[in-house]
Design a protein around this motif. Structure first.
Motif, mmCIF file in Angstrom:
data_model
loop_
_atom_site.group_PDB
_atom_site.id
_atom_site.type_symbol
_atom_site.label_atom_id
_atom_site.label_comp_id
_atom_site.label_asym_id
_atom_site.label_seq_id
_atom_site.Cartn_x
_atom_site.Cartn_y
_atom_site.Cartn_z
ATOM 1 N N MET A 206 -12.954 19.280 0.426
ATOM 2 C CA MET A 206 -14.189 18.167 0.148
ATOM 3 C C MET A 206 -13.490 17.020 -0.509
ATOM 4 O O MET A 206 -13.614 15.850 -0.484
ATOM 5 C CB MET A 206 -15.247 18.755 -0.449
ATOM 6 C CG MET A 206 -16.222 19.548 0.080
ATOM 7 S SD MET A 206 -17.745 19.945 -0.806
ATOM 8 C CE MET A 206 -18.476 21.184 0.104
ATOM 9 N N LYS A 238 -18.125 19.177 6.260
ATOM 10 C CA LYS A 238 -19.335 18.280 6.213
ATOM 11 C C LYS A 238 -19.316 17.055 5.352
ATOM 12 O O LYS A 238 -19.665 16.315 5.424
ATOM 13 C CB LYS A 238 -20.680 18.859 6.078
ATOM 14 C CG LYS A 238 -21.000 20.051 7.362
ATOM 15 C CD LYS A 238 -22.343 20.542 6.976
ATOM 16 C CE LYS A 238 -22.594 21.564 8.149
ATOM 17 N NZ LYS A 238 -24.155 22.537 8.034
ATOM 18 N N ARG A 239 -18.509 17.258 4.334
ATOM 19 C CA ARG A 239 -18.174 16.306 3.365
ATOM 20 C C ARG A 239 -16.830 16.138 3.161
ATOM 21 O O ARG A 239 -15.991 16.994 3.093
ATOM 22 C CB ARG A 239 -19.023 17.036 1.867
ATOM 23 C CG ARG A 239 -20.382 16.813 2.077
ATOM 24 C CD ARG A 239 -21.047 16.978 0.717
ATOM 25 N NE ARG A 239 -22.451 17.044 0.836
ATOM 26 C CZ ARG A 239 -23.347 16.935 -0.101
ATOM 27 N NH1 ARG A 239 -22.792 16.150 -1.157
ATOM 28 N NH2 ARG A 239 -24.492 16.865 0.122
ATOM 29 N N ARG A 240 -16.375 14.655 2.759
ATOM 30 C CA ARG A 240 -15.062 14.350 2.488
ATOM 31 C C ARG A 240 -15.049 13.551 1.284
ATOM 32 O O ARG A 240 -16.189 12.971 0.825
ATOM 33 C CB ARG A 240 -14.432 13.646 3.602
ATOM 34 C CG ARG A 240 -13.932 14.519 4.770
ATOM 35 C CD ARG A 240 -12.410 14.995 4.067
ATOM 36 N NE ARG A 240 -11.599 15.700 5.379
ATOM 37 C CZ ARG A 240 -10.697 16.374 5.004
ATOM 38 N NH1 ARG A 240 -10.090 16.649 3.803
ATOM 39 N NH2 ARG A 240 -9.972 16.826 6.101
ATOM 40 N N SER A 266 -26.694 12.878 -0.834
ATOM 41 C CA SER A 266 -25.587 12.930 0.218
ATOM 42 C C SER A 266 -24.406 12.893 -0.374
ATOM 43 O O SER A 266 -23.123 12.749 0.502
ATOM 44 C CB SER A 266 -25.974 11.743 1.120
ATOM 45 O OG SER A 266 -25.884 10.584 0.390
ATOM 46 N N GLY A 267 -24.066 12.879 -1.630
ATOM 47 C CA GLY A 267 -22.830 12.778 -2.189
ATOM 48 C C GLY A 267 -22.815 13.130 -3.838
ATOM 49 O O GLY A 267 -23.857 13.204 -4.334
ATOM 50 N N VAL A 285 -17.505 12.218 -3.349
ATOM 51 C CA VAL A 285 -17.559 13.182 -2.154
ATOM 52 C C VAL A 285 -18.803 12.826 -1.372
ATOM 53 O O VAL A 285 -20.003 12.824 -2.183
ATOM 54 C CB VAL A 285 -17.532 14.781 -2.341
ATOM 55 C CG1 VAL A 285 -17.828 15.512 -1.300
ATOM 56 C CG2 VAL A 285 -15.986 14.857 -2.930
ATOM 57 N N ILE A 286 -18.661 12.538 -0.204
ATOM 58 C CA ILE A 286 -19.856 12.113 0.678
ATOM 59 C C ILE A 286 -20.103 12.805 1.998
ATOM 60 O O ILE A 286 -19.040 13.423 2.853
ATOM 61 C CB ILE A 286 -19.836 10.557 1.094
ATOM 62 C CG1 ILE A 286 -19.756 9.851 -0.227
ATOM 63 C CG2 ILE A 286 -21.013 9.969 1.656
ATOM 64 C CD1 ILE A 286 -19.430 8.456 -0.130
ATOM 65 N N GLN A 287 -21.382 13.232 2.266
ATOM 66 C CA GLN A 287 -21.580 13.947 3.918
ATOM 67 C C GLN A 287 -21.214 12.584 4.850
ATOM 68 O O GLN A 287 -21.262 11.531 4.909
ATOM 69 C CB GLN A 287 -23.104 13.727 3.902
ATOM 70 C CG GLN A 287 -23.584 14.546 5.119
ATOM 71 C CD GLN A 287 -23.668 15.946 4.848
ATOM 72 O OE1 GLN A 287 -23.496 16.465 3.738
ATOM 73 N NE2 GLN A 287 -23.946 16.791 5.883
ATOM 74 N N ILE A 288 -20.062 13.446 5.597
ATOM 75 C CA ILE A 288 -19.317 12.420 6.461
ATOM 76 C C ILE A 288 -20.120 11.704 7.639
ATOM 77 O O ILE A 288 -20.097 10.470 7.741
ATOM 78 C CB ILE A 288 -18.608 13.337 7.285
ATOM 79 C CG1 ILE A 288 -17.480 14.075 6.467
ATOM 80 C CG2 ILE A 288 -17.789 12.707 8.526
ATOM 81 C CD1 ILE A 288 -16.358 15.350 7.194
ATOM 82 N N SER A 290 -23.306 10.717 6.850
ATOM 83 C CA SER A 290 -23.913 9.658 5.940
ATOM 84 C C SER A 290 -22.728 8.435 6.145
ATOM 85 O O SER A 290 -23.175 7.236 6.095
ATOM 86 C CB SER A 290 -24.369 10.123 4.682
ATOM 87 O OG SER A 290 -25.144 11.166 4.925
#
Length: 316
Positions: A206, A238-240, A266-267, A285-288, A290
């Motif tokens: 993440m 799902k998150r980056r 969302s992050g 870190v955010i939901q990709i 989103s």
């Protein structure tokens, strides 16, 4: 921080005292084997004269700390957030058991100085007479050791006795900056620092550990390895971690929101510092899904809008 810092980075060099960072030294004949079973990266590669980024996870595969590792004078040094040093040193020491390893607070033993900017390479070579050949390379000289973090960012490691003369030399050709500005440079480089507010929030991928050579998937077992490996090979990430910029102050642990998440966060902000040209820069870190399609807001759906900016490495 002012626009002058940006100008200096583009035309000269800056240096910073890295004393606020924690430092743990591990020594003893079982050090490499012991750390190999605890950390995300392949500690055995330190013996080749390279430094590395790495992390320490909970059994659930969530990061408890992130750090820079290098070997020097028979010890392995772990540089991490100063606020985490005591707790991480205590926790790692619990697992030493009968291994021939000792962990100690090494902050008073050596002085660490960060150097960055367009002329950082030229300045380092003039002072120490040698340069690491590659990123994350380490060279040792009588005047001190140096790690090449990136093309225009270095860390010098020297003794307290040599530090005053070295700082005087640096001061003639570079501008001294405060530690928060160095943190801003780390943010722009896409290198996360786990802090108390973000412990156990992220699996390594993440925060882009797989993109910054901070996790090794062939090294074998370590604490949390099963979850980390499952995320890599069986799941869909799902998150980056993204580089973001906004007008409002942000802090580690602040949650982020987007319209698609129906009221759920969302992050989360990983690190944040004021930017020299105004506003704030942060790693988040955010939901990709989103980040790809929706505006991202700080703290609430009505909060300040965050713009996503490019990192110095590609997001896979």
């Amino acid at each position: 921080m002012t626009q002058n810092i940006l100008d200096t980075l583009q035309t000269g060099a800056v240096f910073a005292d890295l004393a606020p960072l924690g430092l743990i030294a591990f020594s003893g004949e079982d050090t490499a084997t012991y750390l190999q079973g605890q950390l995300t990266n392949d500690v055995r590669k330190l013996a080749t004269g390279a430094a590395q980024y790495s992390g320490f996870c909970s059994p659930k595969g969530r990061l408890l700390a992130s750090f820079l590792l290098w070997s020097q004078d028979g010890a392995t040094y772990m540089q991490l957030a100063g606020d985490l040093q005591e707790a991480i040193q205590k926790r790692l020491s619990m697992f030493i058991l009968r291994s021939k390893v000792k962990a100690r607070d090494a902050r008073a033993e050596i002085v660490r100085i960060g150097v960055a900017g367009k002329h950082a390479t030229q300045l380092i070579e003039a002072i120490l007479g040698v340069l690491p050949p590659t990123d994350m390379g380490v060279v040792h000289t009588p005047a001190g050791s140096v790690i090449r973090l990136a093309a225009e960012r270095y860390q010098i490691i020297t003794t307290p006795e040599s530090a005053a003369a070295l700082n005087e030399t640096l001061g003639r050709d570079a501008s001294q900056i405060d530690y928060p500005i160095w943190q801003w440079l780390e943010i722009r480089a896409g290198i996360p620092t786990i802090l108390p507010a973000t412990q156990e929030q992220f699996v390594p991928q993440m925060v882009n550990f797989d993109l910054t050579n901070s996790v090794n998937f062939q090294k074998g077992c370590y604490t949390g390895q099963e979850i980390v490996a499952r995320t890599q090979y069986l799941g869909k990430l799902k998150r980056r971690m993204y580089l973001v910029h906004g007008d409002s102050p942000a802090a580690p642990g602040d949650e982020l929101y987007s319209a698609d998440m129906e009221g759920q966060a969302s992050g989360m902000i990983v690190n944040a510092q004021p930017a020299p040209n105004g506003g704030w820069d942060a790693l988040a870190v955010i939901q990709i899904s989103s980040a790809d399609a929706h505006p991202i807001h700080l703290k609430s759906l009505d909060g300040a809008l965050l713009a996503i900016e490019p990192l110095p490495y590609p997001l896979a």
